[in-house]
Design a protein around this motif. Structure first.
Motif, PDB file in Angstrom:
ATOM      1  N   LYS A  77      34.157  96.233  39.438  1.00 18.83           N
ATOM      2  CA  LYS A  77      34.791  95.605  38.271  1.00 18.83           C
ATOM      3  C   LYS A  77      34.280  96.180  36.959  1.00 18.83           C
ATOM      4  O   LYS A  77      34.667  95.703  35.888  1.00 18.83           O
ATOM      5  CB  LYS A  77      34.557  94.098  38.307  1.00 18.83           C
ATOM      6  N   ASN A  78      33.394  97.165  37.022  1.00 16.97           N
ATOM      7  CA  ASN A  78      32.809  97.754  35.802  1.00 16.97           C
ATOM      8  C   ASN A  78      32.236  96.664  34.898  1.00 16.97           C
ATOM      9  O   ASN A  78      32.411  96.702  33.680  1.00 16.97           O
ATOM     10  CB  ASN A  78      33.859  98.568  35.033  1.00 16.97           C
ATOM     11  N   THR A  79      31.564  95.716  35.504  1.00 12.76           N
ATOM     12  CA  THR A  79      31.078  94.551  34.772  1.00 12.76           C
ATOM     13  C   THR A  79      29.595  94.345  35.013  1.00 12.76           C
ATOM     14  O   THR A  79      29.109  94.501  36.136  1.00 12.76           O
ATOM     15  CB  THR A  79      31.863  93.300  35.202  1.00 12.76           C
ATOM     16  N   VAL A  80      28.900  93.981  33.943  1.00 16.42           N
ATOM     17  CA  VAL A  80      27.488  93.636  34.029  1.00 16.42           C
ATOM     18  C   VAL A  80      27.329  92.199  33.564  1.00 16.42           C
ATOM     19  O   VAL A  80      28.051  91.745  32.670  1.00 16.42           O
ATOM     20  CB  VAL A  80      26.615  94.602  33.199  1.00 16.42           C
ATOM     21  N   TYR A  81      26.409  91.485  34.178  1.00 14.74           N
ATOM     22  CA  TYR A  81      26.172  90.078  33.878  1.00 14.74           C
ATOM     23  C   TYR A  81      24.721  89.870  33.453  1.00 14.74           C
ATOM     24  O   TYR A  81      23.832  90.634  33.839  1.00 14.74           O
ATOM     25  CB  TYR A  81      26.450  89.217  35.114  1.00 14.74           C
ATOM     26  N   LEU A  82      24.505  88.806  32.698  1.00  9.41           N
ATOM     27  CA  LEU A  82      23.152  88.389  32.357  1.00  9.41           C
ATOM     28  C   LEU A  82      23.083  86.877  32.519  1.00  9.41           C
ATOM     29  O   LEU A  82      23.669  86.144  31.739  1.00  9.41           O
ATOM     30  CB  LEU A  82      22.773  88.795  30.925  1.00  9.41           C
ATOM     31  N   GLN A  83      22.384  86.450  33.557  1.00 10.56           N
ATOM     32  CA  GLN A  83      22.156  85.028  33.770  1.00 10.56           C
ATOM     33  C   GLN A  83      20.887  84.645  33.024  1.00 10.56           C
ATOM     34  O   GLN A  83      19.810  85.206  33.292  1.00 10.56           O
ATOM     35  CB  GLN A  83      22.007  84.728  35.263  1.00 10.56           C
ATOM     36  N   MET A  84      21.020  83.721  32.095  1.00 20.10           N
ATOM     37  CA  MET A  84      19.892  83.322  31.257  1.00 20.10           C
ATOM     38  C   MET A  84      19.561  81.866  31.554  1.00 20.10           C
ATOM     39  O   MET A  84      20.397  80.975  31.325  1.00 20.10           O
ATOM     40  CB  MET A  84      20.243  83.498  29.778  1.00 20.10           C
ATOM     41  N   ASN A  85      18.367  81.636  32.062  1.00 20.82           N
ATOM     42  CA  ASN A  85      17.895  80.297  32.373  1.00 20.82           C
ATOM     43  C   ASN A  85      16.686  79.945  31.511  1.00 20.82           C
ATOM     44  O   ASN A  85      16.052  80.823  30.923  1.00 20.82           O
ATOM     45  CB  ASN A  85      17.519  80.205  33.852  1.00 20.82           C
ATOM     46  N   SER A  86      16.367  78.667  31.476  1.00 18.84           N
ATOM     47  CA  SER A  86      15.200  78.190  30.711  1.00 18.84           C
ATOM     48  C   SER A  86      15.196  78.772  29.307  1.00 18.84           C
ATOM     49  O   SER A  86      14.172  79.294  28.832  1.00 18.84           O
ATOM     50  CB  SER A  86      13.908  78.562  31.445  1.00 18.84           C
ATOM     51  N   LEU A  87      16.328  78.679  28.649  1.00 17.74           N
ATOM     52  CA  LEU A  87      16.463  79.292  27.329  1.00 17.74           C
ATOM     53  C   LEU A  87      15.567  78.615  26.307  1.00 17.74           C
ATOM     54  O   LEU A  87      15.333  77.391  26.355  1.00 17.74           O
ATOM     55  CB  LEU A  87      17.920  79.236  26.883  1.00 17.74           C
ATOM     56  N   LYS A  88      15.073  79.438  25.376  1.00 21.75           N
ATOM     57  CA  LYS A  88      14.182  78.988  24.329  1.00 21.75           C
ATOM     58  C   LYS A  88      14.826  79.270  22.971  1.00 21.75           C
ATOM     59  O   LYS A  88      15.663  80.178  22.858  1.00 21.75           O
ATOM     60  CB  LYS A  88      12.853  79.734  24.415  1.00 21.75           C
ATOM     61  N   PRO A  89      14.413  78.550  21.933  1.00 28.95           N
ATOM     62  CA  PRO A  89      14.964  78.844  20.601  1.00 28.95           C
ATOM     63  C   PRO A  89      14.773  80.301  20.198  1.00 28.95           C
ATOM     64  O   PRO A  89      15.634  80.864  19.507  1.00 28.95           O
ATOM     65  CB  PRO A  89      14.177  77.898  19.692  1.00 28.95           C
TER      66      PRO A  89
END
Length: 127
Positions: A77-89
């Motif tokens: 799919k020519n796609t990259v993902y970024l799963q972001m958890n425990s996000l901080k300010p």
């Protein structure tokens, strides 16, 4: 012409999660993409590396996001993902997708581009 289009940014509370996506498209050409990555730029700061992933799946992360963020890609799919958890300010920034080299083939033609960037997507972590 190659375009990288990001999506998935938004406002989230500290401790929350977001998933960013970035799809590369090439006006009907078949694409082969080398390393893809995510960078971010906070107000008043320089753009910095967040994470990269090679076409073979080898990953690299900034120390500040290790254990919280995960980069992945779907080559079909020519796609990259970024799963972001425990996000901080301090994760608040504009997030940019990058592809270091894109080979384009189609209709007997071959082209390549270096250093392609998306337009950016805002991520705000705030209560």
């Amino acid at each position: 012409q190659v375009q990288l289009v990001e999506s998935g940014g938004g406002l989230v509370q500290p401790g929350g999660s977001l998933r960013l996506s970035c799809e590369a498209s090439g006006s009907g050409f078949s694409l082969t993409i080398n390393t893809m990555g995510w960078y971010r730029q906070a107000p008043g700061k320089e753009r910095e590396l967040v994470a990269t992933i090679t076409s073979f799946g080898d990953t690299n992360y900034a120390d500040s996001v290790k254990g919280r963020f995960a980069i992945s890609r779907d080559n079909a799919k020519n796609t990259v993902y970024l799963q972001m958890n425990s996000l901080k300010p301090e994760d608040t920034a504009v997030y940019y997708c990058n592809a270091d080299r894109i080979d384009m083939r189609g209709g007997g033609s071959y082209y390549y581009t270096l250093g392609s960037w998306g337009q950016g997507t805002q991520v705000t972590v705030s209560s």
